[in-house]
Design a protein around this motif. Structure first.
Motif, PDB file in Angstrom:
ATOM      1  N   TRP A  78      -8.449   7.795  28.010  1.00 57.71           N
ATOM      2  CA  TRP A  78      -9.349   6.892  28.738  1.00 57.71           C
ATOM      3  C   TRP A  78      -9.568   5.612  27.942  1.00 57.71           C
ATOM      4  O   TRP A  78      -9.501   4.502  28.486  1.00 57.71           O
ATOM      5  N   ARG A  82      -8.347   2.275  29.618  1.00 51.54           N
ATOM      6  CA  ARG A  82      -9.430   1.436  30.148  1.00 51.54           C
ATOM      7  C   ARG A  82      -9.773   0.278  29.219  1.00 51.54           C
ATOM      8  O   ARG A  82     -10.178  -0.792  29.663  1.00 51.54           O
ATOM      9  N   HIS A  83      -9.632   0.502  27.913  1.00 48.59           N
ATOM     10  CA  HIS A  83     -10.094  -0.510  26.943  1.00 48.59           C
ATOM     11  C   HIS A  83      -9.013  -0.947  25.966  1.00 48.59           C
ATOM     12  O   HIS A  83      -9.326  -1.693  25.023  1.00 48.59           O
ATOM     13  N   ASP A 208     -17.796   0.864  30.423  1.00 49.13           N
ATOM     14  CA  ASP A 208     -16.908   1.024  31.583  1.00 49.13           C
ATOM     15  C   ASP A 208     -17.403   0.267  32.807  1.00 49.13           C
ATOM     16  O   ASP A 208     -16.676   0.161  33.801  1.00 49.13           O
ATOM     17  N   THR A 234     -20.399   6.225  22.707  1.00 46.79           N
ATOM     18  CA  THR A 234     -19.965   6.167  24.098  1.00 46.79           C
ATOM     19  C   THR A 234     -20.368   7.451  24.805  1.00 46.79           C
ATOM     20  O   THR A 234     -20.706   8.450  24.173  1.00 46.79           O
ATOM     21  N   THR A 239     -21.310   5.876  33.199  1.00 54.51           N
ATOM     22  CA  THR A 239     -20.105   5.587  33.963  1.00 54.51           C
ATOM     23  C   THR A 239     -19.985   6.451  35.204  1.00 54.51           C
ATOM     24  O   THR A 239     -19.697   5.960  36.306  1.00 54.51           O
ATOM     25  N   TYR A 285     -12.946  11.705  33.096  1.00 49.95           N
ATOM     26  CA  TYR A 285     -12.023  10.854  32.358  1.00 49.95           C
ATOM     27  C   TYR A 285     -10.585  10.982  32.859  1.00 49.95           C
ATOM     28  O   TYR A 285      -9.813  10.026  32.823  1.00 49.95           O
ATOM     29  N   GLU A 289     -11.047   7.378  37.744  1.00 46.90           N
ATOM     30  CA  GLU A 289     -10.870   5.927  37.722  1.00 46.90           C
ATOM     31  C   GLU A 289     -10.970   5.291  39.102  1.00 46.90           C
ATOM     32  O   GLU A 289     -11.562   4.220  39.268  1.00 46.90           O
TER      33      GLU A 289
END
Length: 402
Positions: A78, A82-83, A208, A234, A239, A285, A289
């Motif tokens: 994830w 995502r990052h 997120d 986190t 999220t 996760y 999405e």
């Protein structure tokens, strides 16, 4: 694209032991308040999360639970997807929540007499975590320029240069002002923290939830030096609306810091996760999405609605442009109401439960925080109720003056 989710249809939450809904009247001392305060969503979670929980529940054995390799892989993937942040599985440490982790970190990484810096107006548990452990708070207030917030880097360096300041708690993205700090801004923080040997604790629980055109940069992704001198907090709770399942991921690249944090969790018997929490988080996760992308789009629509409504109909309530989170920050100072008058008006006239800005720090006085992760219909009702109540209050004031 996958399933299209329905965020419009309200989900009954009153009567479910919900803090947000069932405790609002007691906490705010009102009657039948519309709760737009504490940061959890009114949205149902992704189907894959519910399905995974159902399978686990049907197993019907809920013994002590470990963090599995599959779970760690899901978190790692994830962060990468995502990052664009490459982490190692061994960096991931468990905590029941980010607030719990903050208290453990302040306790384990500082000592009495040390100072910890925060940037108000900011999430109240930051200051509580510092004071709970009998450390000294140092304030580096954000600067509000015509409704846009930025860090005061000159003041930040002055404060960090104090050898007693051992730690900085960074809120990224920022709750409640909604800033998504740029990479350049974060690099300045990292440079100063390294220069003065200050440990950065970056609360990235809202990372997120960033709107189109903005990019969240994990603090530890800035450089190897930043990763070695920080702890990243986190969780899937904001999220994916999983706060009640008590699971967060504290990401620590520095092995000595990691060892210290794990020592704290073991000391307070907090190292074992909730059996259902790990199932829900892993499913979220792995498969959440699509749901998240649609959720952000829906919340962005709520942001546009509320900001437009206030500007057109109640200009004394000024919207602060936000770049991330699902929390709005409204400047009510033009109303002329005192802190107490504003709260009484919102609770007893508009019948709304909103977080008072003063709870986020002295420079939050005159503001309120609103939770936008709810149905559009609920927000419409709340905004019209706010408008009607304010118009009645103004009419009453005019009559009294005459």
């Amino acid at each position: 694209m996958g399933k299209v989710y329905d965020f419009d249809t309200p989900v009954r939450r009153r009567g479910t032991a919900s803090v947000k809904w069932d405790e609002a009247d007691r906490i705010f001392q009102g009657e039948q308040l519309t709760p737009l305060w504490v940061a959890d969503m009114d949205f149902q979670v992704p189907d894959e999360v519910t399905n995974a929980l159902e399978r686990r529940v049907h197993h019907a054995v809920y013994g002590y639970t470990a963090i599995s390799e599959d779970y760690l892989e899901a978190v790692k993937n994830w962060m990468r997807k995502r990052h664009h942040w490459a982490i190692e599985e061994k960096w991931i440490c468990h905590s029941p929540g980010v607030v719990t982790a903050l208290n453990l970190i302040v306790k384990g990484f500082t000592k009495k007499g040390d100072k910890v810096l925060i940037q108000p107006p900011v999430y109240p548990p930051f200051s509580q975590a510092v004071l709970n452990q009998e450390r000294e708070l140092v304030m580096n207030p954000l600067i509000n320029i015509n409704g846009s917030y930025r860090m005061d880097f000159e003041d930040l360096e002055q404060k960090l240069s104090d050898p007693k300041v051992k730690m900085m708690i960074l809120c990224s993205p920022h709750n409640p002002v909604g800033r998504v700090w740029t990479k350049d801004e974060l690099n300045i923080v990292a440079t100063l923290a390294l220069k003065y040997n200050v440990l950065v604790i970056s609360d990235e629980i809202h990372s997120d939830l960033v709107f189109k055109g903005r990019v969240h940069t994990p603090f530890a992704a800035l450089s190897d030096e930043a990763a070695a001198h920080s702890i990243i907090c986190t969780a899937p709770s904001k999220t994916f609306n999983l706060a009640g399942l008590q699971i967060s991921n504290i990401i620590i690249a520095n092995p000595e810091y990691r060892k210290n944090f794990l020592r704290q969790t073991h000391h307070f018997s907090l190292g074992e996760p909730n059996a259902l929490g790990v199932v829900a988080a892993e499913a979220a996760y792995r498969f959440g999405e699509n749901w998240l992308d649609q959720c952000i789009t829906y919340i962005d629509g709520n942001v546009s609605y509320v900001s437009g409504f206030l500007k057109k109909n109640i200009p004394d309530f000024k919207w602060t442009p936000i770049e991330g989170t699902y929390l709005g920050w409204i400047d009510c100072r033009t109303t002329g109401l005192t802190k107490l008058q504003l709260q009484n008006f919102l609770i007893h006239k508009a019948r709304l439960a909103l977080n008072p800005g003063s709870s986020f720090g002295r420079n939050g006085t005159g503001f309120v925080r609103i939770n936008l992760a709810c149905s559009h219909r609920l927000l419409e009702e709340a905004m019209h109720r706010l408008q009607d109540a304010y118009m009645r209050a103004q009419t009453h004031t005019i009559h009294e003056q005459h």
